[in-house]
Design a protein around this motif. Structure first.
Motif: not given
Ligand SMILES: Nc1ncnc2c1ncn2[C@@H]1O[C@H](COP(=O)(O)OP(=O)(O)O)[C@@H](O)[C@H]1O
Ligand SMILES: [Mg+2]
Lengths: 401, 251
Positions: B13-14, B16, B18, B37-44, B55, B87
């Protein structure tokens, strides 16, 4: 002296002679008039129009004109009343007459209309009108560019109520210029609902003026829809002349190709304790041009005025242009006035949400456009009309795909 | 053949990266949970499977029933049977829930060569499904998600899922923002759809949801990779010990 407003036109001696009436000595509004800055009439002024005559053969209402459930139909062809195409009886509470149009002051277009209107379709409302009155104004050009000047007068007596629908449609053919004027008088405590749909031929000019007066305790609810034509302007001037008058003036436009549409409104609060609200929404595609000019004038005596207006436009492409000009002239100190304006594009997050539910991109865009226009369209309180106008918008969306 | 097969999926993404190589196979009838954990790429991960723009898949493949999913536009994927419960469901003013549901349902029916649903049948269906989820039927008259509480939005997502009956449902933190009663109702909605033909990818932050939607497999997503996989006991372990150990290994 006003600045030079004159542009060339063809509505002088020769035009009058063909009608056998006295010629109009005015001029069309020019680009230097502030109110016409965004809607220049250059292209209109280049065309030599001849008067619409009533010998054009129109023997049926075009099929595109919707049948509104429970409505009586009154049909004008080139501004002239056509009894043969109209319902026999305008319904309980409404009386129909045809009068000469009095030449009065007003804008040059109103004066032009007064000079050449065949006669006025006058509705007199007493008591509660039973049926929706659906006025169908058909423009039928001959073999030459044609101009027509329909005139509608509505007088709602004190305490009366009526729902009006106006459909302005054109038959395909030569270009034409429709210059309709509607004078609406809402009596004390009366309610007039008026729903206007302008869906002219793609080469047509339509410059409409509505002159509305609302007396004390009266309610005027209007909705104006603009779906096409080369150049359309719907100018609506409302004067709230008695206390506790209530005006809800709303509208929507959806433009594609090179269409130009202008909503110009003037809301004149003269006395205290009145309310007005305006919700206008537009969708623009292609190379079209949308205009909204909304002036709210609150006189020094008009305390406790509540006046609101909002205009929002949605771009479906990069080509269109929008001009939005709210003007608040407030001379009273104890008032509530608010205006809002916004333009935007379809939100890609919305599109993805719909796509994630299996909805293809075109259908998704249509759904979102209808949704965008909905808060204006939902202001239409007469359900069959609301449904009809929503269907007209849906049809416009289908045609653009 | 797995119903949904994800092979060595890398996505950025952008600019980076993920997702750094995800491999997962959901067999028909299975429920897989992904925790992390948060920010780990689940929604990605869920957005990439659903086909959201922005993406970039740099490597790897995704197959639904053996068909290449990454080749399809998002709406095609949905019609093929992929459903993402968001989400953060968006609010769409002016579009009634009912018009939206009907359009979505008919898109699916048309793709399957079926006629559009009859208006009465549609209302009956909505009535039945809203009742199961403890939602007021009237809510379908409201604009989509507009002014819905967090819990109402999540219920609305599950309502859509039960109406569209997907092959593979991805639930992205559907439990967040739900109180315990709502959690039970939503879980019942999901469980009612469990079938030998369908698979679920349940993304959650908390083990609590998995008491109600009992998974066959649990995966830990950390730093863009599956750091561990196990049975439902792995969720309990994560609840007790946290993610620290996986983050450290990955670092
Ligand atoms: N559209 C985006 N633009 C930029 N960064 C993004 C975008 N979406 C996600 N990210 C980044 O990707 C990483 C993973 O986010 P996400 O998949 O939402 O994690 P999770 O769902 O596990 O909390 C985060 O660092 C987030 O900031
Ligand atoms: Mg997330």
């Amino acid at each position: 002296m006003k600045p030079s407003l004159i542009i060339d036109h063809s509505f002088g001696e020769a035009y009058a002679k063909r009608l056998g009436v006295a010629p109009w000595r005015g001029n069309l509004p020019g680009p230097k008039l502030e109110e016409w800055r965004f809607t220049p009439l250059r292209s209109l002024a280049k065309i030599a129009f001849t008067p619409a005559t009533d010998d054009v053969s129109v023997d049926a209402v075009p099929r595109a004109v919707p049948l509104i459930a429970g409505a009586v139909r009154l049909v004008l062809v080139n501004g002239a009343y056509r009894k043969d195409l109209s319902s026999a009886d305008p319904g309980k509470g409404v009386e129909l007459s045809h009068g000469k149009v009095a030449a009065k002051d007003g804008s040059s277009l109103v004066a032009l209309n007064a000079a050449y209107a065949p006669s006025s379709l006058a509705l007199h409302v007493a008591g509660a009108a039973k049926k929706i009155v659906h006025i169908v104004s058909i423009s039928a050009a001959g073999s030459e560019p044609t101009a027509l000047h329909p005139r509608i007068t509505v007088t709602a007596e004190a305490g009366s109520s009526v729902t009006l629908v106006e459909s302005h449609v054109g038959l395909p053919g030569e270009t034409y210029f429709s210059n309709p004027v509607a004078s609406i008088t809402v009596g004390e405590g009366a309610t007039v609902r008026r729903y206007v749909s302008v869906d002219e031929d793609s080469a047509a000019f339509h410059l409409a003026t509505s002159l509305v007066k609302v007396a004390g305790g009266g309610t005027y609810e209007a909705f104006h829809l603009g779906l096409g034509g080369a150049l359309t302007r719907q100018e609506i001037r409302v004067a709230l002349t008695g206390e506790n008058a209530n005006v809800r003036l709303n509208g929507a436009y959806a433009l594609s190709g090179a269409s130009h549409h202008d909503f110009t409104t003037v809301m004149d609060h003269i006395v205290p304790n009145c309310a007005s609200s305006q919700v206008f929404k537009g969708v623009v595609d292609g190379e079209s041009h949308g205009v909204y000019q909304g002036r709210i004038h609150v006189a020094r005596d008009a305390q406790k005025t509540d006046a609101r207006q909002v205009h929002k436009a949605l771009f479906l492409a990069r080509g269109p242009a929008i001009d939005c000009k709210p003007e608040l002239e407030i001379y009273a100190d104890d008032v509530q006035c608010a205006h809002g304006a916004a333009t935007g594009e379809i939100d890609p997050d919305h599109l993805f949400y719909l796509a994630a539910r299996g909805i293809d991109a075109e259908t998704a865009r249509s759904l979102l456009v209808e949704g965008f226009l909905a808060d204006a369209v939902n202001e239409i309180s007469a359900e069959p009309v609301r449904e009809q106008f929503a269907a007209d918008i849906a049809r416009w969306l289908k045609a653009r795909q | 053949m797995a119903l949904l097969e994800i092979k060595n999926l890398h996505a950025s993404v952008a600019g980076k990266e993920i997702l750094k190589g995800i491999t997962l196979a959901l067999e028909p009838g299975e429920v897989h949970a992904i925790m992390g954990p948060n920010g780990t790429g689940k929604s990605t991960l869920s957005n990439v499977i659903a086909g959201r723009e922005g993406y970039e898949v740099t490597k790897g493949e995704v197959y639904l029933d053996g068909k290449d999913v990454l080749d399809m536009a998002a709406d095609e994927r949905a019609r093929a049977g992929i459903f993402l419960a968001f989400q953060y469901p968006v609010e769409i003013p002016g579009v009634t829930t009912s018009a939206f549901l009907k359009t979505a349902l008919n898109a699916k029916r048309r793709a399957a060569g079926q006629p559009e649903i009859d208006a009465m049948d549609f209302l009956k269906l909505v009535k039945a499904k809203t009742a199961v989820l403890g939602m007021p039927y009237d809510m379908i008259k409201r604009p989509l998600n507009v002014g819905f509480s967090g819990g109402e939005k999540k219920r609305a997502e599950v309502l859509q899922m039960t109406m569209l009956e997907p092959r593979v449902a991805i639930l992205d933190e559907t439990d967040s923002g739900l109180d315990i009663d709502a959690l039970k109702v939503v879980s019942e909605g999901v469980n009612s759809l469990r079938s030998p033909e369908r698979a679920f990818l349940v993304i959650t932050h908390y083990q609590r949801l998995l008491d109600y939607i009992v998974p066959d497999h649990v995966h830990v997503l950390a730093n863009g990779r599956i750091a561990a996989s196990g049975g439902k006991e792995l969720a309990l372990e994560l609840e007790a010990e946290g993610y620290a150990k996986y983050l450290n290994t990955a670092a």
